[in-house]
Design an enzyme around this catalytic site. Structure first.
Site, PDB file in Angstrom:
ATOM      1  N   SER A   1      -1.016 -17.477 -46.021  1.00  0.00           N
ATOM      2  CA  SER A   1       0.286 -17.265 -45.391  1.00  0.00           C
ATOM      3  C   SER A   1       0.138 -16.836 -43.931  1.00  0.00           C
ATOM      4  CB  SER A   1       1.072 -16.190 -46.155  1.00  0.00           C
ATOM      5  OG  SER A   1       1.187 -16.560 -47.508  1.00  0.00           O
TER       6      SER A   1
HETATM    7  N1  SAM Z   1      -1.780 -14.682 -50.996  1.00  0.00           N
HETATM    8  C1  SAM Z   1      -2.529 -15.827 -50.584  1.00  0.00           C
HETATM    9  C2  SAM Z   1      -3.483 -15.540 -49.482  1.00  0.00           C
HETATM   10  O1  SAM Z   1      -3.571 -14.392 -49.000  1.00  0.00           O
HETATM   11  O2  SAM Z   1      -4.204 -16.469 -49.109  1.00  0.00           O
HETATM   12  C3  SAM Z   1      -1.653 -16.998 -50.234  1.00  0.00           C
HETATM   13  C4  SAM Z   1      -1.010 -17.554 -51.426  1.00  0.00           C
HETATM   14  S1  SAM Z   1      -0.589 -19.243 -51.347  1.00  0.00           S
HETATM   15  C5  SAM Z   1       0.774 -19.237 -50.276  1.00  0.00           C
HETATM   16  C6  SAM Z   1       0.103 -19.384 -52.993  1.00  0.00           C
HETATM   17  C7  SAM Z   1      -0.951 -19.393 -54.093  1.00  0.00           C
HETATM   18  O3  SAM Z   1      -0.265 -19.269 -55.336  1.00  0.00           O
HETATM   19  C8  SAM Z   1      -1.761 -20.677 -54.170  1.00  0.00           C
HETATM   20  O4  SAM Z   1      -3.127 -20.400 -54.091  1.00  0.00           O
HETATM   21  C9  SAM Z   1      -1.372 -21.247 -55.523  1.00  0.00           C
HETATM   22  O5  SAM Z   1      -2.416 -21.949 -56.164  1.00  0.00           O
HETATM   23  C10 SAM Z   1      -1.007 -19.995 -56.285  1.00  0.00           C
HETATM   24  N2  SAM Z   1      -0.172 -20.205 -57.474  1.00  0.00           N
HETATM   25  C11 SAM Z   1       0.847 -21.078 -57.672  1.00  0.00           C
HETATM   26  N3  SAM Z   1       1.343 -20.950 -58.916  1.00  0.00           N
HETATM   27  C12 SAM Z   1       0.638 -19.943 -59.510  1.00  0.00           C
HETATM   28  C13 SAM Z   1       0.665 -19.331 -60.805  1.00  0.00           C
HETATM   29  N4  SAM Z   1       1.518 -19.708 -61.771  1.00  0.00           N
HETATM   30  N5  SAM Z   1      -0.209 -18.346 -61.062  1.00  0.00           N
HETATM   31  C14 SAM Z   1      -1.099 -17.922 -60.120  1.00  0.00           C
HETATM   32  N6  SAM Z   1      -1.197 -18.482 -58.899  1.00  0.00           N
HETATM   33  C15 SAM Z   1      -0.326 -19.473 -58.591  1.00  0.00           C
END
Ligand code: SAM
Length: 204
Positions: free
Chosen positions: A52
């Protein structure tokens, strides 16, 4: 990044600003992207996912109002960067990622950087993490159609949850506090996140 992007846009919590000064953001992304690590944008981290924008990390972290003693659940580990920022500000962090390659990479990175209070779990975060519930704070870092009830159940009374909620293409960052078992919602800024995919999220 802190002086040019975060403070001018109103991030005030000194603990959050210090944490974001300290955590080496460039080490949480693939080598070719590192020259842009401190730019004012989200960046690709592989597997179609993103780290992000620094400002969004700061806003979400500030909204959590961490004092230092909290147990935090993050849903959406991605690069592990947000988890490291949370670890600077709270006692223990559980972070769930659905893509095994990202989870493994983040776990390795966080361990190498000495973040021993962060526990990375591979799985569907739309179900929360019942094994270690309840949590004082929950942060969802992917776009949810709504906050899954099973996740809300895992928030401690008086606890705070922050999540981007809305459609697949754009959302509102919501902060809610648990009061007498119910989530009292406050609406915050518009935002755009990748979708939260899982049993109680979007379907693929
Ligand atoms: N917090 C992260 C960072 O510091 O890099 C950025 C997060 S990114 C915007 C969103 C993440 O949520 C992705 O890696 C995606 O694979 C994960 N995601 C999506 N659905 C999910 C789920 N049901 N459970 C866990 N992770 C999930």
């Amino acid at each position: 990044m802190v002086d040019t992007q975060l403070i001018p846009r109103g991030i005030k919590d000194q603990r959050v600003l210090n944490a974001m000064r300290k955590v080496p953001r460039h080490l949480f992304m693939p080598e070719p992207i590192r020259p842009s690590a401190y730019a004012d944008m989200a960046l690709p981290i592989g597997e179609g996912q993103t780290i992000s924008q620094p400002y969004m990390v700061a806003v979400m972290t500030e909204l959590l109002d961490l004092k230092g003693q909290e147990r935090v659940l993050e849903i959406g580990t991605g690069s592990g960067y947000q988890a490291a920022v949370l670890a600077e500000l709270a006692e223990e962090v559980y972070t769930i990622e659905r893509i095994p390659e990202l989870a493994a990479q983040s776990a390795r990175r966080l361990a190498e950087l000495g973040y021993g209070t962060v526990h990375v779990i591979t799985g569907d975060g739309t179900k929360g993490y019942r094994e270690k519930a309840p949590f004082d704070r929950i942060l969802i870092t992917a776009a949810a159609p709504e906050i899954p009830a099973v996740v809300a159940d895992q928030l401690e009374e008086g606890g705070i949850i922050v999540a981007p909620v809305g459609g697949r293409l754009s959302q509102i960052l919501v902060r809610s506090k648990k009061v007498r078992g119910l989530l009292a919602q406050e609406y915050q800024v518009p935002c755009v996140f990748v979708p939260l995919i899982g049993e109680y999220g979007w379907k693929g």
